[in-house]
Design a protein around this motif. Structure first.
Motif, PDB file in Angstrom:
ATOM      1  N   TYR A   1      21.142  95.305 -37.045  1.00 13.37           N
ATOM      2  CA  TYR A   1      21.299  95.622 -35.623  1.00 13.37           C
ATOM      3  C   TYR A   1      22.764  95.718 -35.229  1.00 13.37           C
ATOM      4  CZ  TYR A   1      22.384  90.668 -35.091  1.00 13.37           C
ATOM      5  OH  TYR A   1      22.972  89.436 -35.220  1.00 13.37           O
TER       6      TYR A   1
ATOM      7  N   VAL B   1      22.447  94.955 -29.241  1.00 11.36           N
ATOM      8  CA  VAL B   1      21.150  94.295 -29.469  1.00 11.36           C
ATOM      9  C   VAL B   1      21.390  92.819 -29.785  1.00 11.36           C
ATOM     10  CG1 VAL B   1      19.183  94.171 -31.068  1.00 11.36           C
ATOM     11  CG2 VAL B   1      19.950  96.396 -30.236  1.00 11.36           C
TER      12      VAL B   1
ATOM     13  N   ASP C   1      16.229  89.170 -30.353  1.00  8.13           N
ATOM     14  CA  ASP C   1      15.243  90.194 -29.989  1.00  8.13           C
ATOM     15  C   ASP C   1      14.704  90.946 -31.203  1.00  8.13           C
ATOM     16  OD1 ASP C   1      15.362  89.608 -27.317  1.00  8.13           O
ATOM     17  OD2 ASP C   1      16.901  91.097 -26.864  1.00  8.13           O
ATOM     18  N   VAL C   2      15.284  90.694 -32.365  1.00  2.73           N
ATOM     19  CA  VAL C   2      14.846  91.429 -33.564  1.00  2.73           C
ATOM     20  C   VAL C   2      14.604  90.470 -34.734  1.00  2.73           C
ATOM     21  CG1 VAL C   2      15.795  93.689 -32.970  1.00  2.73           C
ATOM     22  CG2 VAL C   2      17.294  92.000 -34.023  1.00  2.73           C
TER      23      VAL C   2
ATOM     24  N   LYS D   1      11.367  96.605 -25.165  1.00  4.51           N
ATOM     25  CA  LYS D   1      12.739  96.174 -24.945  1.00  4.51           C
ATOM     26  C   LYS D   1      13.734  97.030 -25.747  1.00  4.51           C
ATOM     27  CE  LYS D   1      12.974  91.372 -24.518  1.00  4.51           C
ATOM     28  NZ  LYS D   1      13.199  90.054 -25.121  1.00  4.51           N
ATOM     29  N   LEU D   2      13.268  97.542 -26.889  1.00  3.07           N
ATOM     30  CA  LEU D   2      14.161  98.305 -27.768  1.00  3.07           C
ATOM     31  C   LEU D   2      14.017  99.818 -27.572  1.00  3.07           C
ATOM     32  CD1 LEU D   2      13.799  96.243 -31.081  1.00  3.07           C
ATOM     33  CD2 LEU D   2      15.663  96.149 -29.434  1.00  3.07           C
TER      34      LEU D   2
ATOM     35  N   LYS E   1      16.282 102.737 -29.005  1.00  4.26           N
ATOM     36  CA  LYS E   1      17.278 102.074 -29.873  1.00  4.26           C
ATOM     37  C   LYS E   1      16.935 102.061 -31.364  1.00  4.26           C
ATOM     38  CE  LYS E   1      19.609  99.191 -26.597  1.00  4.26           C
ATOM     39  NZ  LYS E   1      19.595  97.929 -25.866  1.00  4.26           N
ATOM     40  N   PHE E   2      15.678 102.363 -31.711  1.00  8.27           N
ATOM     41  CA  PHE E   2      15.269 102.208 -33.108  1.00  8.27           C
ATOM     42  C   PHE E   2      15.500 103.493 -33.907  1.00  8.27           C
ATOM     43  CE2 PHE E   2      11.650 102.267 -36.266  1.00  8.27           C
ATOM     44  CZ  PHE E   2      12.253 101.407 -37.164  1.00  8.27           C
TER      45      PHE E   2
ATOM     46  N   ASN F   1      10.025 103.824 -29.545  1.00  3.97           N
ATOM     47  CA  ASN F   1      11.386 103.273 -29.445  1.00  3.97           C
ATOM     48  C   ASN F   1      12.455 104.111 -30.148  1.00  3.97           C
ATOM     49  OD1 ASN F   1      10.633 101.132 -27.893  1.00  3.97           O
ATOM     50  ND2 ASN F   1      10.466  99.664 -29.591  1.00  3.97           N
TER      51      ASN F   1
END
Ligand SMILES: [Fe+2]
Length: 338
Positions: free
Chosen positions: A128, A133, A137-138, A148-149, A152-153, A189
């Motif tokens: 991350y 991030v 959260d991961v 939430k992500l 972002k992925f 995501n």
């Protein structure tokens, strides 16, 4: 007279060479291309007198080649990466069962099958961007599907064996519906459509194009060991998480091989597989690609891997990863994870 005896001597030498070639050769089809492997092969020849003829190629191409050569294939041993590919060779009926006390005692039960054996392991970790991030959260693979992500992925293709094997592990642990929800959540995501390899994802995360990705550990280790300033900058920007430490453990995959059913040199093939499980070979085999030895008692000293710390690995049998490949692909397809 002199000429005649010289000719006879030459003929005898040729015959000797021919029979030597018949008995003391191993034809190895390998998808590994590491310099440290040279030392490994030289050591095997020194110990056994068996010369190794090596055919190198890409994983899937070698598999195709063995298939096409059929009963006439000169291949004795096939080495490749990922349980998915090893499983495919098994399904195609290419491997012969190997009953070896050495392999049974050296390779842990969850890392072998009756006809193929893992010689090293790699883990699939979460990488991350430290400024966009939060690590908390991961913590789990499941988190990658958390809204939430959103945006972002990043990932390589859902059809790639590394992702298929990870999905296969999720299917093996949970249920199909949960696996599909997970896949759909990851698709929702996406920062962009899947492209490139694991290293490309890490670089995109560092550059801020993505916030989080998944990668095999040896790519992380390779960048950590790199002396290139741009790689060092990349690694300063990212954090690494061992996923699912409170639950099933981090997904691991393997590199391994087996003896082919049509192997012309079966005795040499078994000797070679057993040799790969020896202490010295394990160190070369694993460290050559920044992986961990399959044989638990063998220790390697790899500063990049050690800097990542210790982790709890998923002990799901590699056989089970193989079992769910087709289902994994179906789920990714349905979810639009291309
Ligand atoms: Fe790879």
């Amino acid at each position: 007279m002199k000429l005649k005896s010289a000719l006879i001597a030459a003929a005898v030498a040729t015959l000797a060479q021919a029979s030597l070639a018949e008995e003391k050769v191993l034809n190895l089809y390998s998808a590994r291309h590491y310099q440290t492997d040279e030392a490994l092969y030289a050591d095997f020849t020194k110990q056994t007198g068996i010369r190794i003829n090596r055919i190198e190629g890409k994983e899937d191409e070698l598999l195709e080649r063995i298939r096409n050569e059929g009963a006439n294939s000169p291949a004795d041993v096939f080495l490749t990466v990922d349980a998915a590919r090893l499983a495919k060779a098994h399904e195609l009926g290419l491997f012969a069962p190997v009953a070896s006390k050495t392999l049974e005692s050296r390779i842990p039960a969850h890392l072998r099958t009756e006809d193929w054996f893992s010689f090293s392991t790699r883990a699939r970790v979460i990488v991350y961007n430290k400024s966009s991030v939060k690590a908390e959260d991961v913590r789990n693979y499941e988190d990658l599907a958390d809204p939430k992500l959103k945006g972002k992925f990043c990932s390589r293709s859902g059809s790639h064996p590394y992702n298929l094997s990870l999905m296969a592990s999720v299917i093996a642990h949970g249920n199909d519906a949960k696996a599909e929800t997970w896949a759909r959540g990851m698709v929702a995501n996406f920062a962009r459509a899947p492209k490139g390899g694991d290293t490309d994802q890490i670089k995109s995360v560092a550059a801020g194009e993505c916030g989080v990705t998944i990668s095999n550990t040896y790519y992380v280790a390779r960048l950590l060991r790199s002396t290139k300033p741009e790689d060092q900058k990349t690694m300063e920007k990212v954090g690494i998480v061992w996923p699912n430490q409170q639950t099933t453990g981090t997904h691991i995959n393997v590199s391994g091989g087996g003896m082919l059913k049509t192997a012309p040199h079966k005795e040499a093939a078994v000797k070679f597989l057993e040799y790969l499980a020896s202490d010295a070979a394990q160190r070369y085999f694993a460290d050559g690609n920044n992986e961990w030895p399959a044989v638990a008692s063998v220790k390697v000293s790899n500063p990049a891997l050690e800097s990542l710390g210790r982790f709890k690995a998923d002990t799901l049998p590699v056989k089970n990863l193989a079992m769910y490949q087709a289902k994994a692909q179906m789920i990714f397809d349905r979810a639009g994870f291309k």
